[in-house]
Design a protein around this motif. Structure first.
Motif, PDB file in Angstrom:
ATOM      1  N   ARG A 176       0.825  -1.207   0.000  1.00  0.00           N
ATOM      2  CA  ARG A 176       0.000   0.000   0.000  1.00  0.00           C
ATOM      3  C   ARG A 176       0.864   1.265   0.000  1.00  0.00           C
ATOM      4  N   ILE A 177       1.910   1.260   0.809  1.00  0.00           N
ATOM      5  CA  ILE A 177       2.775   2.437   0.909  1.00  0.00           C
ATOM      6  C   ILE A 177       3.491   2.688  -0.412  1.00  0.00           C
ATOM      7  N   ALA A 178       4.044   1.635  -1.001  1.00  0.00           N
ATOM      8  CA  ALA A 178       4.786   1.799  -2.252  1.00  0.00           C
ATOM      9  C   ALA A 178       3.880   2.292  -3.373  1.00  0.00           C
ATOM     10  N   ALA A 179       2.659   1.778  -3.438  1.00  0.00           N
ATOM     11  CA  ALA A 179       1.734   2.208  -4.476  1.00  0.00           C
ATOM     12  C   ALA A 179       1.291   3.653  -4.256  1.00  0.00           C
ATOM     13  N   THR A 180       0.987   4.004  -3.015  1.00  0.00           N
ATOM     14  CA  THR A 180       0.613   5.387  -2.702  1.00  0.00           C
ATOM     15  C   THR A 180       1.728   6.343  -3.078  1.00  0.00           C
ATOM     16  N   ASN A 181       2.951   5.940  -2.775  1.00  0.00           N
ATOM     17  CA  ASN A 181       4.110   6.773  -3.086  1.00  0.00           C
ATOM     18  C   ASN A 181       4.276   6.955  -4.595  1.00  0.00           C
ATOM     19  N   ALA A 182       4.111   5.893  -5.363  1.00  0.00           N
ATOM     20  CA  ALA A 182       4.261   5.989  -6.816  1.00  0.00           C
ATOM     21  C   ALA A 182       3.186   6.885  -7.431  1.00  0.00           C
ATOM     22  N   LEU A 183       1.965   6.752  -6.966  1.00  0.00           N
ATOM     23  CA  LEU A 183       0.879   7.596  -7.469  1.00  0.00           C
ATOM     24  C   LEU A 183       1.111   9.061  -7.127  1.00  0.00           C
ATOM     25  N   SER A 184       1.837   9.314  -6.049  1.00  0.00           N
ATOM     26  CA  SER A 184       2.049  10.689  -5.591  1.00  0.00           C
ATOM     27  C   SER A 184       2.722  11.556  -6.639  1.00  0.00           C
ATOM     28  N   ASP A 185       3.645  10.991  -7.416  1.00  0.00           N
ATOM     29  CA  ASP A 185       4.334  11.779  -8.432  1.00  0.00           C
ATOM     30  C   ASP A 185       3.371  12.306  -9.492  1.00  0.00           C
ATOM     31  N   VAL A 186       2.327  11.537  -9.789  1.00  0.00           N
ATOM     32  CA  VAL A 186       1.319  11.987 -10.741  1.00  0.00           C
ATOM     33  C   VAL A 186       0.485  13.116 -10.128  1.00  0.00           C
ATOM     34  N   GLU A 233       0.381   5.849  13.172  1.00  0.00           N
ATOM     35  CA  GLU A 233       0.191   7.160  12.540  1.00  0.00           C
ATOM     36  C   GLU A 233       1.065   7.287  11.298  1.00  0.00           C
ATOM     37  N   ALA A 234       2.317   6.824  11.392  1.00  0.00           N
ATOM     38  CA  ALA A 234       3.205   6.909  10.233  1.00  0.00           C
ATOM     39  C   ALA A 234       2.654   6.097   9.068  1.00  0.00           C
ATOM     40  N   ILE A 235       2.138   4.898   9.342  1.00  0.00           N
ATOM     41  CA  ILE A 235       1.573   4.068   8.273  1.00  0.00           C
ATOM     42  C   ILE A 235       0.339   4.731   7.676  1.00  0.00           C
ATOM     43  N   ALA A 236      -0.484   5.348   8.522  1.00  0.00           N
ATOM     44  CA  ALA A 236      -1.664   6.046   8.023  1.00  0.00           C
ATOM     45  C   ALA A 236      -1.263   7.210   7.109  1.00  0.00           C
ATOM     46  N   VAL A 237      -0.224   7.942   7.487  1.00  0.00           N
ATOM     47  CA  VAL A 237       0.243   9.060   6.660  1.00  0.00           C
ATOM     48  C   VAL A 237       0.764   8.543   5.323  1.00  0.00           C
ATOM     49  N   MET A 238       1.562   7.467   5.361  1.00  0.00           N
ATOM     50  CA  MET A 238       2.185   6.953   4.143  1.00  0.00           C
ATOM     51  C   MET A 238       1.190   6.307   3.190  1.00  0.00           C
ATOM     52  N   THR A 239       0.017   5.916   3.699  1.00  0.00           N
ATOM     53  CA  THR A 239      -0.984   5.275   2.836  1.00  0.00           C
ATOM     54  C   THR A 239      -2.133   6.223   2.481  1.00  0.00           C
ATOM     55  N   THR A 240      -1.968   7.492   2.798  1.00  0.00           N
ATOM     56  CA  THR A 240      -2.972   8.502   2.420  1.00  0.00           C
ATOM     57  C   THR A 240      -2.617   9.092   1.060  1.00  0.00           C
ATOM     58  N   LEU A 241      -3.520   8.964   0.108  1.00  0.00           N
ATOM     59  CA  LEU A 241      -3.286   9.496  -1.229  1.00  0.00           C
ATOM     60  C   LEU A 241      -3.219  11.016  -1.212  1.00  0.00           C
ATOM     61  N   ASN A 242      -2.436  11.572  -2.138  1.00  0.00           N
ATOM     62  CA  ASN A 242      -2.349  13.025  -2.296  1.00  0.00           C
ATOM     63  C   ASN A 242      -3.353  13.545  -3.326  1.00  0.00           C
ATOM     64  N   ASP A 243      -4.385  12.762  -3.609  1.00  0.00           N
ATOM     65  CA  ASP A 243      -5.341  13.150  -4.644  1.00  0.00           C
ATOM     66  C   ASP A 243      -6.130  14.399  -4.283  1.00  0.00           C
ATOM     67  N   ALA A 244      -6.665  14.446  -3.053  1.00  0.00           N
ATOM     68  CA  ALA A 244      -7.489  15.592  -2.665  1.00  0.00           C
ATOM     69  C   ALA A 244      -6.670  16.878  -2.642  1.00  0.00           C
ATOM     70  N   ALA A 245      -5.448  16.796  -2.124  1.00  0.00           N
ATOM     71  CA  ALA A 245      -4.580  17.981  -2.080  1.00  0.00           C
ATOM     72  C   ALA A 245      -4.243  18.454  -3.487  1.00  0.00           C
ATOM     73  N   SER A 281       6.510   8.406   0.804  1.00  0.00           N
ATOM     74  CA  SER A 281       5.096   8.712   0.563  1.00  0.00           C
ATOM     75  C   SER A 281       4.654   9.910   1.395  1.00  0.00           C
ATOM     76  N   GLY A 282       5.443  10.987   1.311  1.00  0.00           N
ATOM     77  CA  GLY A 282       5.111  12.211   2.022  1.00  0.00           C
ATOM     78  C   GLY A 282       4.043  13.014   1.300  1.00  0.00           C
TER      79      GLY A 282
END
Length: 330
Positions: free
Chosen positions: A82-92, A198-210, A301-302
């Protein structure tokens, strides 16, 4: 055999990136191989080290493409996926685009770790893509001594509304959409097995809304904060935009426990390299060493660093005319 995935990796998450100064030397002089007539107009390439590449595919639309993968950052296989996928999507998302299609990238020590664990990693990635409304179709796998996972992602954006790291102008505030401290907490997890929910929750939160909020607000300059830390990414943004970034250290949010993990000595090598890289270009005279290290902490996944205001995100600084230093921390 231990079931702690982090013990099979020399580093963890985005902290295992090649150091930024070495990476810039590697890619110096590289140019695009296709002409505009063959592949469309290249809108964003290698020049400023932005989060993804972008090509205009018709008058209004841009195709955005990126890839990101890394070694285990947590021991739980599903969470790592989940973290790796969230992180990869973040660049988009950092480019103001919406992901359309993703492909798995899996490196797996098949004689050491069971295939069931790999299946959990892939399941985690699939669930994130499903939540993001992004198709996940196939990919590529390699028998590798060290486990690695991530995605290659393609997205679409309004070509006139791309978020870039070279379009910042003096007078804009800087907003940060996720707290820092993920690097030191992940280093503690690797060393002790102690898990930060908390760290896992942050890393698995998508940056889509932002991302959507930034584009809707007319923002045109942003980047995400990952392996080079807040200082590294804001330095790249300010350098590319020809301005100075001023960071208000007291306004920067942190994940609970980050300062304790730092005080206990859990600092990724990537965070130290980040600080060494930005120090010659940064005025750190008013902050202590611990604060400087946390600001340079290698994130996985910041969040997004946005040159503009984003609802619900703290303003952590501003862009000003270029001065003696590219970054100033107050």
């Amino acid at each position: 055999m231990t079931d702690r995935l982090t013990q099979y990796a020399h580093g963890g998450g985005c902290a295992c990136k090649i150091p930024p100064d070495e990476l810039e030397e590697m890619v110096r002089g590289l140019t695009a191989g296709a002409t505009p007539s063959a592949a469309g107009e290249l809108l964003v390439g290698l020049e400023t080290g932005d989060d993804a590449a972008a090509v205009r595919i018709d008058g209004d639309r841009a195709l955005v493409s990126t890839t990101d993968f890394f070694t285990p950052v947590v021991d739980d296989a599903y969470d790592w996926g989940r973290i790796a996928a969230t992180n990869a999507l973040s660049d988009v998302y950092a480019m103001g685009a919406s992901p359309v299609l993703a492909l798995n990238l899996l490196c797996w020590p098949r004689d050491v770790l069971p295939p069931e664990l790999a299946g959990e990693v892939l399941r985690g990635g699939a669930d994130v893509c499903r939540n993001a409304g992004c198709h996940l179709a196939g990919g590529h796998s390699v028998d590798d001594p060290e486990p690695k996972y991530g995605l290659a992602v393609t997205g679409l954006a309004d070509a006139a509304a791309l978020l870039r790291n070279d379009t910042g102008i003096a007078g804009l505030p800087l907003s940060l959409t996720k707290p820092l401290g993920l690097g030191v907490l992940n280093a503690r997890h690797k060393a002790t097995g102690e898990r930060s929910e908390e760290a896992i929750a942050v890393m698995t939160t998508l940056n889509d809304a932002a991302s959507r909020a930034a584009v809707a607000a007319g923002v045109r300059c942003a980047t995400d904060v990952t392996g080079f830390g807040l200082l590294g990414h804001v330095y790249k943004l300010a350098r590319a935009s020809g301005v100075t970034a001023v960071i208000d250290s007291a306004a920067v949010p942190y994940v609970d426990g980050a300062r304790t993990a730092l005080a206990e000595g859990f600092v990724p090598g990537g965070s130290r390299r980040n600080l060494d890289w930005v120090r010659p270009h940064t005025d750190l005279s008013t902050v202590d060493d611990d604060t400087a290290m946390l600001l340079a902490d290698a994130q996985t996944s910041g969040g997004l660093l946005v040159a503009g205001e984003v609802p619900g995100a703290p303003v952590v600084g501003e862009l000003v005319p270029r001065g003696e230093h590219t970054v100033v921390v107050r």
